[in-house]
Design a protein around this motif. Structure first.
Motif, PDB file in Angstrom:
ATOM      1  N   ALA A  61       8.696  16.746   3.381  1.00  0.00           N
ATOM      2  CA  ALA A  61       9.545  16.043   3.555  1.00  0.00           C
ATOM      3  C   ALA A  61       9.117  14.320   3.395  1.00  0.00           C
ATOM      4  N   VAL A  62       9.825  13.755   2.671  1.00  0.00           N
ATOM      5  CA  VAL A  62       9.279  12.545   2.342  1.00  0.00           C
ATOM      6  C   VAL A  62       9.787  11.498   3.334  1.00  0.00           C
ATOM      7  N   TYR A  63       9.101  10.754   3.913  1.00  0.00           N
ATOM      8  CA  TYR A  63       9.536   9.474   5.037  1.00  0.00           C
ATOM      9  C   TYR A  63       9.696   8.273   4.158  1.00  0.00           C
ATOM     10  N   ALA A  64       8.632   7.738   3.611  1.00  0.00           N
ATOM     11  CA  ALA A  64       8.223   6.625   2.739  1.00  0.00           C
ATOM     12  C   ALA A  64       7.461   6.829   1.683  1.00  0.00           C
ATOM     13  N   ASN A  65       7.651   6.012   0.570  1.00  0.00           N
ATOM     14  CA  ASN A  65       6.667   6.192  -0.473  1.00  0.00           C
ATOM     15  C   ASN A  65       6.686   4.930  -1.152  1.00  0.00           C
ATOM     16  N   ALA A  66       5.630   4.695  -2.036  1.00  0.00           N
ATOM     17  CA  ALA A  66       5.398   3.769  -2.916  1.00  0.00           C
ATOM     18  C   ALA A  66       4.451   4.031  -4.161  1.00  0.00           C
ATOM     19  N   SER A  67       4.897   3.318  -5.305  1.00  0.00           N
ATOM     20  CA  SER A  67       4.306   3.788  -6.445  1.00  0.00           C
ATOM     21  C   SER A  67       3.238   2.577  -6.720  1.00  0.00           C
ATOM     22  N   VAL A  68       2.206   3.024  -7.174  1.00  0.00           N
ATOM     23  CA  VAL A  68       1.153   1.865  -7.652  1.00  0.00           C
ATOM     24  C   VAL A  68       0.602   2.019  -9.063  1.00  0.00           C
ATOM     25  N   PRO A  69       1.022   1.430 -10.001  1.00  0.00           N
ATOM     26  CA  PRO A  69       0.616   1.607 -11.291  1.00  0.00           C
ATOM     27  C   PRO A  69      -1.125   1.455 -11.475  1.00  0.00           C
ATOM     28  N   VAL A  70      -1.602   2.359 -12.057  1.00  0.00           N
ATOM     29  CA  VAL A  70      -3.224   2.438 -12.265  1.00  0.00           C
ATOM     30  C   VAL A  70      -3.512   2.660 -13.661  1.00  0.00           C
ATOM     31  N   HIS A  71      -4.601   2.469 -13.910  1.00  0.00           N
ATOM     32  CA  HIS A  71      -5.109   2.426 -15.476  1.00  0.00           C
ATOM     33  C   HIS A  71      -6.677   2.817 -15.651  1.00  0.00           C
ATOM     34  N   GLY A  72      -6.815   3.728 -16.385  1.00  0.00           N
ATOM     35  CA  GLY A  72      -8.318   4.317 -16.470  1.00  0.00           C
ATOM     36  C   GLY A  72      -9.191   3.296 -16.961  1.00  0.00           C
ATOM     37  N   SER A  73      -8.755   2.067 -17.351  1.00  0.00           N
ATOM     38  CA  SER A  73      -9.781   1.080 -17.489  1.00  0.00           C
ATOM     39  C   SER A  73     -10.339   0.462 -16.414  1.00  0.00           C
ATOM     40  N   THR A  74      -9.839   0.540 -15.341  1.00  0.00           N
ATOM     41  CA  THR A  74     -10.209   0.213 -14.027  1.00  0.00           C
ATOM     42  C   THR A  74     -11.499   1.022 -13.633  1.00  0.00           C
ATOM     43  N   THR A  75     -12.529   0.385 -13.934  1.00  0.00           N
ATOM     44  CA  THR A  75     -13.607   0.965 -13.399  1.00  0.00           C
ATOM     45  C   THR A  75     -14.612   0.306 -12.548  1.00  0.00           C
ATOM     46  N   ASN A  76     -14.030  -1.018 -11.986  1.00  0.00           N
ATOM     47  CA  ASN A  76     -14.674  -1.842 -10.813  1.00  0.00           C
ATOM     48  C   ASN A  76     -13.571  -1.538  -9.646  1.00  0.00           C
ATOM     49  N   TRP A  77     -14.203  -1.552  -8.510  1.00  0.00           N
ATOM     50  CA  TRP A  77     -13.280  -1.288  -7.579  1.00  0.00           C
ATOM     51  C   TRP A  77     -12.105  -2.251  -7.293  1.00  0.00           C
ATOM     52  N   MET A  78     -10.855  -1.730  -7.268  1.00  0.00           N
ATOM     53  CA  MET A  78      -9.790  -2.545  -6.826  1.00  0.00           C
ATOM     54  C   MET A  78      -9.156  -2.288  -5.921  1.00  0.00           C
ATOM     55  N   GLN A  79      -8.736  -2.977  -4.909  1.00  0.00           N
ATOM     56  CA  GLN A  79      -7.700  -2.829  -3.560  1.00  0.00           C
ATOM     57  C   GLN A  79      -6.374  -2.610  -4.005  1.00  0.00           C
ATOM     58  N   VAL A  80      -5.686  -1.620  -3.416  1.00  0.00           N
ATOM     59  CA  VAL A  80      -4.233  -1.469  -3.449  1.00  0.00           C
ATOM     60  C   VAL A  80      -3.780  -1.634  -2.150  1.00  0.00           C
ATOM     61  N   VAL A  81      -2.619  -2.676  -1.859  1.00  0.00           N
ATOM     62  CA  VAL A  81      -2.066  -2.595  -0.439  1.00  0.00           C
ATOM     63  C   VAL A  81      -0.892  -2.516  -0.719  1.00  0.00           C
ATOM     64  N   VAL A  82      -0.050  -1.697   0.097  1.00  0.00           N
ATOM     65  CA  VAL A  82       1.269  -1.400  -0.239  1.00  0.00           C
ATOM     66  C   VAL A  82       2.066  -1.499   1.247  1.00  0.00           C
ATOM     67  N   GLN A  83       3.359  -1.439   1.164  1.00  0.00           N
ATOM     68  CA  GLN A  83       4.074  -1.348   2.442  1.00  0.00           C
ATOM     69  C   GLN A  83       4.843  -0.032   2.608  1.00  0.00           C
ATOM     70  N   LEU A  84       4.902   0.635   3.726  1.00  0.00           N
ATOM     71  CA  LEU A  84       5.776   1.790   3.661  1.00  0.00           C
ATOM     72  C   LEU A  84       6.680   1.529   4.872  1.00  0.00           C
ATOM     73  N   THR A  85       7.991   1.608   4.328  1.00  0.00           N
ATOM     74  CA  THR A  85       8.759   1.658   5.524  1.00  0.00           C
ATOM     75  C   THR A  85       9.612   3.003   5.725  1.00  0.00           C
ATOM     76  N   PRO A  86       9.513   3.862   6.593  1.00  0.00           N
ATOM     77  CA  PRO A  86      10.111   5.087   6.796  1.00  0.00           C
ATOM     78  C   PRO A  86      11.550   5.118   6.819  1.00  0.00           C
ATOM     79  N   ALA A  87      12.233   6.053   6.184  1.00  0.00           N
ATOM     80  CA  ALA A  87      13.810   6.018   6.088  1.00  0.00           C
ATOM     81  C   ALA A  87      14.005   6.602   7.417  1.00  0.00           C
ATOM     82  N   SER A  88      13.217   7.457   8.095  1.00  0.00           N
ATOM     83  CA  SER A  88      13.682   8.134   9.333  1.00  0.00           C
ATOM     84  C   SER A  88      12.627   8.348  10.300  1.00  0.00           C
TER      85      SER A  88
END
Ligand code: AHR
Length: 623
Positions: free
Chosen positions: A139-166
């Motif tokens: 059961a999904v409470y919170a989700n976020a989508s992060v676009p990624v590309h195979g050209s990212t060969t150096n470390w890249m940080q992803v920061v997202v916020q998740l707000t649960p619905a219940s």
């Protein structure tokens, strides 16, 4: 029993009398430190092993493996998680983390989720990573989508916020990172340094779990002893080192702690100092002093670098940032002003290595005093042995015993010489009802949670600490926190699970003493050496007489008090913690025993009935 109170104070109550002892004993990571993901950075893990995946599981047939990354995120974090999407994949595939025995999903919180990723080999892949909070059955409470590309060969940080619905009641939830399997077949993606953090105590970044921190704060402790305890180090190489616990999280390697698991060191020296500031307490900070629990005492000739490390640790806390490098580091991390620090403890329980402590104490204290003449140093050997030079002005005493021992030893400090030595009762607790098996099994008397027989015994002892607080300058129950899902020691002051906190009867005892200290000690008729004990203080600013009564016996006790003051009010309050000998606050019965306040008749003479197995605080105003 008649208690005559003397109107002339014998001594003042020292400002640090009641506080807390902390070390990570299943209480820091997965406890007071707010991070929710377990094994978030694969610290200290052996790559290519099942153990290295501790806390993580593949989703939908992917392959995950912890690798020694050829180009790691940082020197401190050599490992990363390699995700391989196999042929035939479909639907969302990836991996999940089940947290430290659960993840508390709360709809009123916004969680900060982050991680680093890279494609080890460039590819044409273009798609989204889906970051979710889910139940264990999807059961999904919170989700976020992060676009990624195979050209990212150096470390890249992803920061997202998740707000649960219940807000599910259950904490068997997972944090997941997935990708559309069909479109990612054959891809490899590496991940490092994950994090999932809910709102923290006082909003502090990289901060504390709110409910646990609030409970600690509610005790109104005056000091926080850190970072151990045994967790100062099990061996020379795995000792706690301040410099490995500060700075960017990706620069902290973690260490094998003394209680059988890796410490992330996310809760590091700076976080400890902020914790003290945010809770208005001062640190009593230990330095590693050349002895490890595995029995190693370093020879005197080898001590110099360790003494320097202790000097640097102290400078990080109180040094002048214009002259000291560690202090400049502190300033660069956002705290140019020195923190407040008066007491430094030289090791922990060095009574286990008394012979080497003779030179270790001499060399550490000699050098530290020369650098920090304003500080007070606490010795951790027995006051009786060995003879140390310079003579310690402070000792840390520890005792784990039975309820009976504590009641019988309420006079422990009354006979201690007043010779300029001061005492820190740095660890004490009833561990068992069985004097011949204090650290034994539950079936042999060991307590899982404190109970009223034990807490009233501790309270009896605490009346003695208060009476002797001309020489006892600080005292703390130990250990402080226990994760009920996994613990190495019981009982503890406060228990918790992924979403609840369970203050024990001993917590309420500590709290009653701490919030009702008063400013000066009033002598009174001394208790007989039995199970009924008391002490009397006065809070000068409010002119309130505060009487603490510990009845550690199985029968009620009739008492009468004679106060030598004019203007004693006719009504006062009694706050009482009482229950049967075995009454205990457990996760099943979290509120079995809590303090209850009621009005009582008071006056220059008044009577009071102390229930069996109880701790009472009477407050009587004088106008
Ligand atoms: O509080 C638990 C342990 O007891 C501490 O780590 C140690 O100092 C003592 O022996």
């Amino acid at each position: 029993t008649t208690v005559n109170v003397d109107g002339t104070a014998a001594h003042s109550i020292p400002p640090l009398l009641f506080g807390q002892m902390f070390e990570d004993i299943n209480s820091g990571d997965g406890g007071i430190y707010a991070e929710l993901l377990r094994n978030r950075a694969f610290q200290q893990m052996q790559p290519n092993t099942i153990e290295a995946l501790f806390g993580w599981a593949p989703i939908n047939g992917t392959s995950i493996n912890v690798i020694a990354d050829p180009v790691p995120l940082s020197d401190a974090l050599p490992n990363s998680l390699e995700l391989t999407i196999p042929s035939g994949s479909s639907g969302q595939v990836g991996f999940g983390n089940a947290g430290y025995w659960g993840i508390n999903v709360n709809a009123s919180w916004t969680y900060n989720a982050s991680f680093y990723y890279k494609f080890p080999s460039a590819s044409d892949f273009s798609g989204n990573l889906t970051v979710m909070l889910q139940s264990s059955i999807g059961a999904v409470y919170a989700n976020a989508s992060v676009p990624v590309h195979g050209s990212t060969t150096n470390w890249m940080q992803v920061v997202v916020q998740l707000t649960p619905a219940s807000s599910p009641v259950s904490t068997t939830n997972i944090f997941t990172v997935t990708v559309d399997g069909a479109s990612a077949i054959g891809e490899k993606i590496n991940f490092a340094m994950f994090s999932l953090v809910p709102p923290t105590f006082k909003g502090r970044a990289n901060g504390l779990r709110m409910d646990i921190a609030q409970t600690l704060y509610d005790m109104k402790p005056s000091f926080f002893r850190l970072p151990g305890g045994n967790n100062l180090g099990n061996s020379v190489s795995t000792r706690w080192q301040w410099n490995a616990t500060v700075g960017n999280l990706i620069d902290r390697p973690g260490r094998m702690g003394d209680w059988g698991y890796v410490n992330t060191d996310g809760l590091g020296l700076l976080e400890y100092m902020y914790l003290c500031e945010d809770m208005e307490m001062e640190p009593i900070m230990a330095v590693w002093a050349g002895y490890s629990l595995d029995g190693t005492s370093l020879p005197e000739n080898d001590l110099a670098p360790y003494i320097q490390q202790a000097i640097d640790q102290i400078n990080f806390v109180i040094g002048d940032s214009s002259t000291s490098k560690p202090a400049a580091l502190r300033a660069s991390l956002g705290h140019p002003e020195p923190f407040y620090l008066q007491y430094v403890e030289i090791g922990n329980e060095d009574f286990f290595a008394p012979n080497s402590y003779i030179y270790r104490w001499r060399d550490f204290v000699g050098n530290l005093t020369a650098t920090f003449p304003q500080l007070k140093f606490i010795a951790t050997s027995l006051p009786s042995y060995p003879t140390l030079d310079p003579i310690p002005k402070q000792y840390d005493n520890h005792v784990y015993q039975t309820p009976g021992w504590f009641a019988e030893n309420a006079f422990y400090y009354d006979s201690v010489k007043r010779d300029g030595t001061y005492y820190f009762e740095g660890e004490y607790a009833v561990t068992s009802t069985n004097a011949s098996d204090l650290y034994g099994t539950f079936t042999d008397g060991r307590l899982i949670y404190p109970n009223m027989q034990g807490s009233s015994g501790e309270a009896a002892f605490m009346t003695g600490l208060e009476r002797n607080s001309d020489i006892v300058f600080a005292a703390s129950y130990a250990p402080l926190l226990m994760n009920i899902a996994n613990y190495q020691w019981s009982p503890n002051l406060i228990s918790f699970d992924a979403s609840h906190v369970y203050p024990s009867t001993s917590f309420y005892t500590q709290q009653l003493f701490s919030v009702n200290r008063g400013t000066e000690y009033l002598p009174s008729t001394l208790p007989q050496n039995g199970t009924l004990h008391w002490s009397v203080t006065r809070d000068a600013p409010t002119n309130t007489v505060i009487i603490k009564i510990a009845n550690a016996g199985m029968t009620t006790e009739e008492m009468s008090f004679e106060l030598p003051f004019v203007g004693v009010q006719g009504t006062g309050t009694a706050t009482v913690l009482s229950g049967s000998a075995t009454a205990s606050n457990s996760p099943e019965t979290p509120n079995a025993v809590t303090p209850v306040t009621s009005q009582i008749k008071t006056g220059e003479s008044f009577s009071y009935t102390a229930p069996a197995y109880s701790v009472s605080v009477l407050r009587v105003e004088v106008k």
